[in-house]
Each structure stands twice: as structure tokens, then as C-alpha cells.
Design a protein around this motif. Structure first.
Motif, short mmCIF file in Angstrom:
data_model
loop_
_atom_site.label_atom_id
_atom_site.label_comp_id
_atom_site.label_asym_id
_atom_site.label_seq_id
_atom_site.Cartn_x
_atom_site.Cartn_y
_atom_site.Cartn_z
N PHE A 54 0.91 -1.21 0.06
CA PHE A 54 -0.05 -0.09 0.09
C PHE A 54 0.78 1.51 0.01
O PHE A 54 2.11 1.06 0.03
CB PHE A 54 -0.86 -0.08 1.14
N ALA A 55 0.44 2.24 0.08
CA ALA A 55 1.14 3.54 -0.18
C ALA A 55 0.45 4.66 0.77
O ALA A 55 -0.88 4.67 1.15
CB ALA A 55 1.07 4.15 -1.61
N SER A 56 1.08 5.79 0.87
CA SER A 56 0.70 6.90 1.67
C SER A 56 1.13 8.24 1.07
O SER A 56 2.17 8.38 0.40
CB SER A 56 1.04 6.95 3.23
N LEU A 57 0.23 9.19 1.07
CA LEU A 57 0.66 10.35 0.46
C LEU A 57 0.23 11.50 1.10
O LEU A 57 -0.71 11.69 1.67
CB LEU A 57 -0.49 10.50 -0.87
N ASP A 58 1.38 12.51 1.13
CA ASP A 58 1.06 13.91 1.74
C ASP A 58 1.36 14.84 0.70
O ASP A 58 2.46 15.14 0.17
CB ASP A 58 2.18 14.29 2.84
N TYR A 59 0.49 15.38 0.02
CA TYR A 59 0.45 16.21 -1.04
C TYR A 59 0.52 17.94 -0.65
O TYR A 59 -0.38 18.25 0.16
CB TYR A 59 -0.63 16.09 -2.03
N GLY A 60 1.54 18.38 -1.21
CA GLY A 60 1.46 20.00 -1.17
C GLY A 60 2.50 20.35 -2.30
O GLY A 60 3.34 19.81 -2.83
N LEU A 61 1.91 21.69 -2.92
CA LEU A 61 2.82 22.15 -4.18
C LEU A 61 4.14 22.41 -3.36
O LEU A 61 5.14 22.34 -4.42
CB LEU A 61 2.14 23.41 -4.42
N ASP A 62 4.38 22.65 -2.01
CA ASP A 62 5.71 22.70 -1.65
C ASP A 62 6.76 21.42 -1.64
O ASP A 62 7.74 21.36 -1.82
CB ASP A 62 5.80 23.45 -0.47
N MET A 63 5.86 20.40 -1.34
CA MET A 63 6.45 18.98 -1.48
C MET A 63 5.24 17.85 -1.41
O MET A 63 4.34 17.80 -0.80
CB MET A 63 7.06 18.73 -0.11
N THR A 64 5.86 16.89 -2.48
CA THR A 64 4.73 15.67 -2.20
C THR A 64 5.65 14.57 -1.87
O THR A 64 6.90 14.22 -2.37
CB THR A 64 4.42 15.41 -4.14
N ALA A 65 4.96 14.03 -1.00
CA ALA A 65 5.82 12.97 -0.19
C ALA A 65 4.88 11.72 -0.28
O ALA A 65 4.07 11.75 0.41
CB ALA A 65 5.97 13.31 1.31
N CYS A 66 5.17 10.66 -1.22
CA CYS A 66 4.58 9.43 -1.16
C CYS A 66 5.29 8.29 -0.77
O CYS A 66 6.75 8.25 -1.42
CB CYS A 66 3.83 9.27 -2.57
N LEU A 67 5.03 7.37 0.13
CA LEU A 67 5.76 6.19 0.58
C LEU A 67 5.17 5.10 0.05
O LEU A 67 4.05 4.80 0.26
CB LEU A 67 5.95 6.30 2.15
N LEU A 68 6.05 3.97 -0.13
CA LEU A 68 5.18 2.72 -0.60
C LEU A 68 5.88 1.79 0.39
O LEU A 68 6.97 1.74 0.79
CB LEU A 68 5.83 2.18 -2.01
N TYR A 69 4.77 0.70 0.87
CA TYR A 69 4.93 -0.17 2.12
C TYR A 69 4.87 -1.52 1.64
O TYR A 69 3.89 -1.61 0.66
CB TYR A 69 4.14 0.17 3.16
N ALA A 70 5.25 -2.59 2.22
CA ALA A 70 4.95 -3.93 2.01
C ALA A 70 5.17 -4.50 3.47
O ALA A 70 5.90 -4.26 4.21
CB ALA A 70 6.20 -4.67 1.13
N VAL A 71 4.13 -5.36 3.72
CA VAL A 71 3.91 -6.16 4.99
C VAL A 71 4.12 -7.24 4.75
O VAL A 71 3.41 -8.14 4.14
CB VAL A 71 2.34 -5.67 5.39
N SER A 72 4.93 -8.08 5.71
CA SER A 72 5.24 -9.33 5.99
C SER A 72 4.05 -9.95 6.52
O SER A 72 3.20 -9.76 7.12
CB SER A 72 6.50 -9.79 6.37
N GLU A 73 4.06 -11.35 6.34
CA GLU A 73 3.11 -12.26 6.95
C GLU A 73 3.42 -12.22 8.58
O GLU A 73 2.43 -12.64 9.27
CB GLU A 73 3.36 -13.62 6.39
N ARG A 74 4.52 -11.74 9.01
CA ARG A 74 4.80 -11.65 10.27
C ARG A 74 4.45 -10.18 11.03
O ARG A 74 4.65 -9.85 12.20
CB ARG A 74 6.28 -11.91 10.76
N GLY A 75 3.63 -9.23 10.20
CA GLY A 75 3.65 -7.96 10.33
C GLY A 75 4.62 -7.08 10.37
O GLY A 75 4.34 -5.75 10.84
N GLU A 76 5.79 -7.46 10.01
CA GLU A 76 6.72 -6.37 9.54
C GLU A 76 6.42 -5.55 8.48
O GLU A 76 5.82 -6.00 7.42
CB GLU A 76 8.23 -7.14 9.36
N VAL A 77 6.74 -4.07 8.60
CA VAL A 77 6.47 -3.18 7.42
C VAL A 77 7.58 -2.78 6.97
O VAL A 77 8.24 -2.26 7.51
CB VAL A 77 5.51 -1.97 8.23
#
Length: 211
Positions: A54-77
């Protein structure tokens, strides 16, 4: 001076870590003293395809910050990829995120709720503009700040898995801006459970992480 190291070991913890161990990420007033590169930064490696992404997004004209995540079967992110760029319009940010997530099975993108507000200049919301540009899967993030920061703190907290202390949250070393900015967050003057908005330039990637 043969007693120099002994004197360093007697210093308060933050000064000792800085002067003895070279850990300059720690300072007085730091919002996430739990964060350390040693515990949370890892070298990139191929992530199994079955890990939920999944991903997360903090958007602004001053900065766009998008992060991508992967979660293991043990809950590690794992935070395994980032977009961190200023000056992007909504449609340009959408195109950059599409490229960032190419060939990744992203379940959803948790984004700041203000993207659902209609803009006076166009009459459309940010989400509508991004959707028209081909970006799908946007959903409103829970924007409660203190609860969000508490959750981040839980994921940063090291746990002993029998082979030593490890954190649930691991960040690929290629995510340079997130790694740089997490330790720069400071406490809000009026609410110690919240992070300060200043200096604003260090808040974008951590805000995305909070979403």
C-alpha cells in the motif's frame, strides 16, 4: 588521554551516544528518540510478491511525499520506495505516483483528507483531479495527529524476537528523505504528544508515514 572513553561513558545518554557512538541523530527535544539508523534502516532486497503493498501520500505544492510499503506475514512493515519532490501540480503528482507504483500491486493509497476538499480555482477536489489523471485507490487517511504519532512510535519501538532487538518498521536505505527527516522532528511547544510543524520542510515525509 586513556580516561577519555571512561569520561564519555559517564555523560548523559544523548551526549554519550553522540560523542562515544557517533549517533548525531539524537538531540534534546527530538520527537522520535526511538529512531536509529542502526535499528530501522536496512539495505534494499527483493520483497516477496505476496507481501501486501500500500502507499501513503502527503501532497502539497511545496512538497509531494509518497511512501510505498510492504507488509510481511509476520506484520513487519517495510518502507521500500519514496517520491519526494516539490513543485508538482496535482496531475503531475498523480503521474509521478503512477510511475512509482508501476508493476506493484498497491491495495490503496492513504492520503491527507484535505485532498477531498473542492478547490476554488477549479471547482474540483484534489482527488478528482488525480483520478482524472489515472491515479486510483485513493482513500482518506485517519488524520488524528496524536493517535497517528502514537502508532508510529509503536512501530518504531524495538522488540526482542529471540535473535536480538528488531523494530516492526524497517526502512530501505534508498528512502533517503524519510530517513533524514524522522530524527529531525521536534515536539510541539503546546502539546508534547504532537510533533511541531516547524521546521516545515522536515515534516512532509513523516506526515506521510503517519497516514
Amino acid at each position: 588521554d586513556p580516561d577519555y572513553v571512561k569520561r564519555l561513558e559517564l555523560l548523559p545518554e544523548n551526549e554519550r551516544k553522540a560523542l562515544l557512538l557517533g549517533d548525531w541523530d539524537i538531540f534534546e527535544g527530538q520527537f522520535f528518540p526511538e529512531f536509529s539508523r542502526e535499528k530501522h534502516e536496512i539495505a534494499p532486497f527483493p520483497l516477496p510478491q505476496y507481501y501486501k503493498r500500500f502507499a501513503s501520500l502527503d501532497y502539497g505544492l511545496d512538497m509531494t511525499a509518497c511512501l510505498l510499503y510492504a507488509v510481511s506475514e509476520r506484520g513487519e512493515v517495510y518502507v521500500f520506495r519514496e517520491l519526494y519532490e516539490s513543485g508538482l501540480t496535482l496531475s503531475e503528482a498523480a503521474q509521478k505516483i503512477l510511475k512509482l507504483t508501476e508493476n506493484e500491486n498497491i491495495s490503496y493509497i492513504a492520503a491527507s483528507p484535505d485532498l477531498w476538499n473542492r478547490r476554488q480555482d477549479t471547482g474540483f477536489s484534489g482527488v478528482e483531479i488525480m483520478t482524472r489523471s489515472g491515479l486510483s485507490g485513493l482513500m482518506k487517511a485517519d488524520d488524528r495527529r496524536v493517535i497517528g504519532w502514537r502508532n508510529v512510535r509503536e512501530y518504531l519501538k524495538p522488540e526482542n524476537d529471540g535473535a536480538g532487538e528488531k523494530s516492526k518498521l524497517r526502512i530501505f536505505s534508498s528512502c533517503l528523505n524519510l530517513i533524514k527527516n524522522i530524527p529531525l522532528l521536534i515536539h510541539d511547544d503546546k502539546n508534547p504528544e504532537d510533533a511541531s510543524d516547524n521546521p516545515h520542510e522536515v515534516t512532509h515525509a513523516p506526515e506521510s508515514l503517519r497516514y
